[in-house]
Design an enzyme around this catalytic site. Sequence first.
Site: not given
Ligand code: AMP
Ligand code: MG
Length: 487
Positions: A178, A254, A115
């Site tokens: 992870r 997700d 990640k």
């Molecule tokens: P999460 O809230 O970590 O579950 O992320 C939700 C979505 O946003 C997923 O598709 C992640 O891959 C994307 N995402 C979160 N932060 C970033 C970032 N800095 N750059 C690209 N994608 C991100």
């Molecule tokens: Mg996520």
Amino acid sequence: MSLAPQTAVDLGSRFARELPELAVPWAAAEFPDARLLVLNEPLAAELGLDPEALHTPDGIALLTGNRVPETAAPVAQAYAGHQFGGYSPRLGDGRALLLGEVVDTHGRLRDLHLKGSGPTPFARGGDGFAAVGPMLREYVISEAMHALGVPTTRALAVTATGLDVQRETVLPGAVLARVALSHLRVGTFQYAASTGDGELVRRLVAHSIDRHYPHLADAENPSLALLGAVIDAQASLIARWMLLGFVHGVMNTDNVTISGETIDYGPCAFMDAFDAASVYSSIDRQGRYAFGRQPLIGEWNLARFAEALLTTIDADTDRSIELAQDELGRFRDAYNAAWFSGMLDKLGIPADADQEMTTPLLTDLLDLLQISRVDYTGFFRRLSAVARGDAAGTRALFADPGPFDLWAERWLGLGPDSDAMDAANPVYIPRNHLVEEALDAATGGDLALFEQLVAAVTSPFTERAGLERYAEPAPDAFGPYRTFCGT
Ligand code: AMP
Ligand code: MG
């Protein structure tokens, strides 16, 4: 023969091979100045990796995705998802990579995943990177959850990338390595279903059953059997969160795994003072993912899972809906049974105690905790002393101990087992103020407090001298706590 430590690891690519429609071959960004910040040596050993070798430049290059075995086929995974109730048809790993699968020393297949490893075709305008603080946060909280007995993804390592990331301020970048039983999510099924390819959904069902529920291999209706198994796994998981006072904070579809592991430690937090309305996430203004709503949201997310499976449950849509609804109807009972039995454990009461006594006892306790806003973790841990005849510490948590005294009399009448209580109620959880303190120091380059915190919370049930401050709630001066997504 070389005596150098070996980083050699057999990385399978089963997901990428079996479900290429859900995977985009991809590689990590280059991190020539990467530096290992923290390595989970017991977990490395469990994966059959040599901890010493992971400290070498080759090992660090593996942990950042910069040097992977030739057999590996790293991919960004595709998934969809309902975020705060709104459907996004294409999310996917925007800043993550599935390096591949490892067979651990127990013979189980585990995903090795990164990640913060750089932007992928799913980045949607995000930079693809992550900062040191939030990756260390996932490390310490997921490892605490594991030690508390909660199914969860694990943290193998956090590596500083040597690159800056721009957030509200400029922060040092990091990659989290992870480990998970898999990264299959409800959102994976939603994405597969949205292609309209029923055969793809069927293959995803078969893959999921084989990896997580092999006892269902011969199920007459695989999709329905998988739905039932995931309902049970999530009901039990969310009950564990509720028993510990854990707020996940971003229960989007997700972030709901098929394996039943907790995933994505973004805006999560443990409650100090009990309040069912606890919300920590800065963007959750409606309180959708408040502590007390987690079982309800879990059920809602599973209904989205059932929808994604519908075309594969029965050729007749009405029949399919009927079968899925029957399964979903079991969630509440499954959740309540798991929560109830966990609560009896916390109170040291045998599972076969008279429910006419225990049911109102539990309801009244929750009312008492809610009204008095006592420290949730501290209350249960101190309660065993009451069973041993020393009520002072617990009574001191209440402004007016009168109602507690009345409740305690009923509870003591059931003959609680104080030693069993100490095995069920942790002394040390990752307290929000201590997490912030450790991450601030670590972001500035000093990992000592972080390491102490990890040591405290990864052995949560055994009280140790010198760790008193790790058992205390935040001082009032800490104020309301806010957490953030996408950090
Ligand atoms: P999460 O809230 O970590 O579950 O992320 C939700 C979505 O946003 C997923 O598709 C992640 O891959 C994307 N995402 C979160 N932060 C970033 C970032 N800095 N750059 C690209 N994608 C991100
Ligand atoms: Mg996520």
